[in-house]
Design an enzyme around this catalytic site. Structure first.
Site, PDB file in Angstrom:
ATOM      1  N   HIS A 123       0.871  -1.182   0.000  1.00 24.01           N
ATOM      2  CA  HIS A 123       0.000   0.000   0.000  1.00 24.01           C
ATOM      3  C   HIS A 123       0.909   1.234   0.000  1.00 24.01           C
ATOM      4  O   HIS A 123       2.028   1.178   0.522  1.00 24.01           O
ATOM      5  CB  HIS A 123      -0.840  -0.059   1.285  1.00 24.01           C
ATOM      6  CG  HIS A 123      -1.895   0.988   1.394  1.00 24.01           C
ATOM      7  ND1 HIS A 123      -1.644   2.260   1.833  1.00 24.01           N
ATOM      8  CD2 HIS A 123      -3.231   0.942   1.151  1.00 24.01           C
ATOM      9  CE1 HIS A 123      -2.773   2.949   1.858  1.00 24.01           C
ATOM     10  NE2 HIS A 123      -3.751   2.174   1.440  1.00 24.01           N
ATOM     11  N   ASP A 200       3.046  -4.923   8.092  1.00 24.78           N
ATOM     12  CA  ASP A 200       1.845  -4.098   7.948  1.00 24.78           C
ATOM     13  C   ASP A 200       0.651  -5.045   8.053  1.00 24.78           C
ATOM     14  O   ASP A 200       0.344  -5.787   7.118  1.00 24.78           O
ATOM     15  CB  ASP A 200       1.896  -3.387   6.588  1.00 24.78           C
ATOM     16  CG  ASP A 200       0.589  -2.668   6.260  1.00 24.78           C
ATOM     17  OD1 ASP A 200      -0.384  -2.801   7.027  1.00 24.78           O
ATOM     18  OD2 ASP A 200       0.547  -1.987   5.214  1.00 24.78           O
ATOM     19  N   GLN A 203      -4.464  -5.457   6.920  1.00 26.15           N
ATOM     20  CA  GLN A 203      -5.464  -6.350   6.312  1.00 26.15           C
ATOM     21  C   GLN A 203      -5.439  -7.755   6.902  1.00 26.15           C
ATOM     22  O   GLN A 203      -6.084  -8.659   6.366  1.00 26.15           O
ATOM     23  CB  GLN A 203      -5.249  -6.431   4.793  1.00 26.15           C
ATOM     24  CG  GLN A 203      -5.407  -5.111   4.060  1.00 26.15           C
ATOM     25  CD  GLN A 203      -6.840  -4.566   4.095  1.00 26.15           C
ATOM     26  OE1 GLN A 203      -7.785  -5.254   4.482  1.00 26.15           O
ATOM     27  NE2 GLN A 203      -6.986  -3.314   3.709  1.00 26.15           N
ATOM     28  N   LYS A 226     -10.333  -0.776  10.606  1.00 19.33           N
ATOM     29  CA  LYS A 226     -10.466  -1.949   9.733  1.00 19.33           C
ATOM     30  C   LYS A 226     -10.783  -3.201  10.534  1.00 19.33           C
ATOM     31  O   LYS A 226     -10.879  -4.294   9.990  1.00 19.33           O
ATOM     32  CB  LYS A 226      -9.177  -2.161   8.936  1.00 19.33           C
ATOM     33  CG  LYS A 226      -8.916  -1.066   7.895  1.00 19.33           C
ATOM     34  CD  LYS A 226      -7.744  -1.458   7.030  1.00 19.33           C
ATOM     35  CE  LYS A 226      -7.133  -0.296   6.284  1.00 19.33           C
ATOM     36  NZ  LYS A 226      -7.945   0.192   5.173  1.00 19.33           N
ATOM     37  N   CYS A 364      -4.788   2.477  -3.704  1.00 20.13           N
ATOM     38  CA  CYS A 364      -3.548   3.000  -3.074  1.00 20.13           C
ATOM     39  C   CYS A 364      -2.389   2.037  -3.256  1.00 20.13           C
ATOM     40  O   CYS A 364      -1.576   1.837  -2.337  1.00 20.13           O
ATOM     41  CB  CYS A 364      -3.751   3.306  -1.592  1.00 20.13           C
ATOM     42  SG  CYS A 364      -4.960   4.570  -1.295  1.00 20.13           S
TER      43      CYS A 364
HETATM   44  N1  7TS Z   1      -1.662  -0.918   4.660  1.00 23.46           N
HETATM   45  C1  7TS Z   1      -2.564  -1.676   4.018  1.00 23.46           C
HETATM   46  C2  7TS Z   1      -2.193  -3.060   3.595  1.00 23.46           C
HETATM   47  C3  7TS Z   1      -3.845  -1.176   3.789  1.00 23.46           C
HETATM   48  O1  7TS Z   1      -4.748  -1.930   3.166  1.00 23.46           O
HETATM   49  C4  7TS Z   1      -4.162   0.140   4.210  1.00 23.46           C
HETATM   50  C5  7TS Z   1      -5.492   0.765   3.920  1.00 23.46           C
HETATM   51  C6  7TS Z   1      -3.189   0.877   4.889  1.00 23.46           C
HETATM   52  C7  7TS Z   1      -1.950   0.305   5.083  1.00 23.46           C
HETATM   53  C8  7TS Z   1      -3.452   2.234   5.423  1.00 23.46           C
HETATM   54  O2  7TS Z   1      -4.365   2.198   6.474  1.00 23.46           O
HETATM   55  P1  7TS Z   1      -4.917   3.513   7.149  1.00 23.46           P
HETATM   56  O3  7TS Z   1      -5.950   3.055   8.105  1.00 23.46           O
HETATM   57  O4  7TS Z   1      -3.754   4.184   7.819  1.00 23.46           O
HETATM   58  O5  7TS Z   1      -5.469   4.354   6.041  1.00 23.46           O
HETATM   59  N2  7TS Z   1      -6.180   0.218   2.827  1.00 23.46           N
HETATM   60  C9  7TS Z   1      -7.268   0.751   2.226  1.00 23.46           C
HETATM   61  C10 7TS Z   1      -7.908   0.097   1.173  1.00 23.46           C
HETATM   62  O6  7TS Z   1      -7.567  -0.976   0.713  1.00 23.46           O
HETATM   63  N3  7TS Z   1      -8.945   0.872   0.758  1.00 23.46           N
HETATM   64  O7  7TS Z   1      -8.999   1.956   1.535  1.00 23.46           O
HETATM   65  C11 7TS Z   1      -7.956   1.900   2.443  1.00 23.46           C
END
Ligand code: 7TS
Length: 405
Positions: A123, A200, A203, A226, A364
C-alpha cells in the site's frame, strides 16, 4: 457452534439500511469495516460519563479516563500477545504507525546507502514514508518482485538482502490481491541476517490470529477502523529493545519527562512516542472491538470468511470474461477482478445503484497496478457479517451490468 450471522448482523445497525431503495450490500470491508453497537455505545458512554484528559489530572474523571485508556492498551497487548504494554503505541492508524518507524528508525539506525526492502504489493503507506526517508536519510529502497499468481517468494526476498539491509517492511495481507504473505518465513530469514521486520497488518489483524511473539516480528502496524473499531486510532507494536533505541517521532506534551529551554528529557515507553492528547475515546472503543472479535472467535471468523471467499470465487468465475487478479492459494477474503473490457469505475457506479458497495481503482497500490499492467480493479472484500446471498446478488448485479454494455 459456528457463527450465527443473522444475530451478528443485528449488532451492526448500518447493515439494515437501504441505498437507492435497495438493501445495502457492503463489500468494501478492506477499506473500512462497519461498527457493532458495543463500539458505538462505548464512544457515547465515555463522552457521557468519564470524559477528561488522561495522564494529567488527579481528579476523579481524569483517573477513570486514564484507567480506561490503559486498560485498552492491555487489551491490545493481549490480542497480539505482546510481551508488555509498553510495546503498544497508540497512533492514528497504520499509516501513522509506519511513518513513525520510517522516521524514527531511519533517523537513528540508517546511514546513506543503507537499504530497506519492501515488496511490489505494498500500500502507498508502506512505500511513500520510505521514499521520504530516502530524501532525508539517503537510504535506498529495494522492491521484492511479484510472482505470477500474486505471491511474494522467500528466495526473491533473500536475493535482495545485502550487508546494507537495515529493515524489511512487508504487508501481511495484500489489500488488492488478498494474498497472505509468508511473513513468518520472511521474519526467520531476515533474523538469520540480523535484520528486523515490520509487518503491515492492516489487512490481517481482523482476519487471522496475529501473535507477535510467535511470529517474532519486530514491528507491527494496524488500524482500529479496519477491525470494527473507530477511525482515527491505530497501533504500532515494537519490540522494547528496538523502541528504546529510537528517538521520538512527534514532540509535545506527554512524551517528555522534563522540559527546560536548554534541554528536554523524554518519557518512558510507550509515552515517548505518544505526543499530545491521545484518542482515549478511540482506544477504549478499539478495546470493545477487540472484545467483539474475541467473543466471536478468530478461528470461527476465519473459517466463515474463507467459506465466503471460496463461494464468491466460484460464483464470480462463472461470469463470462471475468478475470480475478490475485490467485494465490493463500488468500484472505479480498477479491479483485475485471470483467471484459468494462471500466471498473463504470461497473462500480452501476453496482452502487443496486445498493452494492465495492471499491474501484488502484486501491492506493499504484506500483502494483503498474506491475500488473492495469489501471485498476473492482474489489469485493468480505467481513463475517456478509452472506452467500449477498454474493449471489453481487453476481446477479454484475450480470445485469454486463448486459447493459
Ligand atoms: N496498509 C494496508 C495493507 C492497507 O490496506 C491500508 C489501507 C493501509 C496500510 C493504510 O491504512 P490507514 O488506516 O492508515 O489508512 N487500505 C485501504 C484500502 O484498501 N482501501 O482503503 C484503504
Amino acid at each position: 457452534m459456528e457463527l450465527n450471522i443473522g444475530q451478528i448482523r443485528r449488532d451492526f445497525p448500518i447493515l439494515t439500511q437501504k441505498v437507492f431503495g435497495k438493501p445495502l450490500i457492503y463489500l468494501d470491508n478492506a477499506a473500512t469495516t462497519q461498527k457493532p453497537l458495543s463500539v458505538i455505545r462505548k464512544i457515547e458512554d465515555i463522552y457521557s460519563t468519564i470524559n477528561a484528559n488522561v495522564h494529567r489530572g488527579i481528579h476523579h474523571l481524569s483517573q477513570l479516563a486514564t484507567e480506561s485508556h490503559e486498560e485498552a492498551r492491555k487489551t491490545v497487548q493481549r490480542y497480539i500477545n505482546a510481551a508488555s504494554p509498553g510495546e503498544i503505541i497508540f497512533t492514528s492508524g497504520t499509516t501513522d504507525s509506519i511513518n513513525l518507524v520510517a522516521h524514527s528508525f531511519c533517523r537513528s539506525q540508517c546511514k546513506p546507502g543503507d537499504e530497506i526492502i519492501i515488496t511490489t504489493m505494498e500500500h502507498h503507506s508502506n512505500i511513500v514514508p520510505w521514499q521520504i526517508q530516502r530524501d532525508i536519510s539517503g537510504i535506498e529502497i529495494k522492491v521484492a518482485p511479484l510472482r505470477e499468481n500474486g505471491e511474494i517468494c522467500l528466495e526473491d526476498v533473500e536475493e535482495l538482502i545485502s550487508s546494507k539491509t537495515r529493515l524489511i517492511a512487508i504487508a501481511h495481507v495484500s489489500n488488492v490481491l488478498g494474498t497472505i504473505n509468508p511473513v513468518a518465513g520472511i521474519i526467520q530469514l531476515a533474523h538469520d541476517y540480523n535484520i528486523p521486520v515490520l509487518v503491515d497488518a492492516a489487512q490481517s489483524i481482523q482476519h487471522l490470529p496475529v501473535d507477535v511473539q510467535a511470529l517474532d516480528c519486530d514491528f507491527l502496524a494496524f488500524s482500529a477502523h479496519k477491525m470494527y473499531g473507530p477511525t482515527g486510532v491505530g497501533v504500532l507494536y515494537g519490540k522494547e529493545r528496538l523502541l528504546e533505541k529510537m528517538p521520538p517521532y512527534r514532540a509535545g506534551g506527554e512524551m517528555i519527562a522534563h522540559v527546560s529551554f536548554e534541554k528536554t528529557t523524554f518519557n518512558e515507553l510507550p509515552y515517548k512516542f505518544e505526543a499530545g492528547t491521545p484518542d482515549y475515546v478511540g482506544s477504549a472503543a478499539l478495546g470493545k472491538a477487540i472484545r467483539y472479535i474475541e467473543n466471536l472467535g478468530l478461528d470461527k471468523i476465519h473459517r466463515y470468511e474463507d467459506r465466503l471467499l471460496q463461494y464468491a470465487t466460484d460464483r464470480l468465475l462463472q461470469i463470462e470474461g471475468i478475470q480475478i487478479i490475485g490467485t494465490s492459494p493463500h488468500k484472505s477474503s479480498v477479491i479483485s477482478f475485471l470483467v471484459g473490457g468494462i471500466h471498473p469505475y463504470d461497473m462500480g457506479m452501476l453496482l452502487d445503484q443496486l445498493g452494492i458497495a465495492l471499491r474501484t481503482g488502484h486501491h492506493c497500490a499504484q506500483p502494483l497496478m503498474d506491475a500488473l499492467g492495469i489501471e485498476g480493479t473492482l474489489r469485493a472484500s468480505f467481513a463475517f457479517y456478509n452472506t452467500e446471498e449477498e454474493i449471489d446478488i453481487l453476481v446477479e448485479g454484475i450480470g445485469k451490468v454486463v448486459k447493459m454494455f
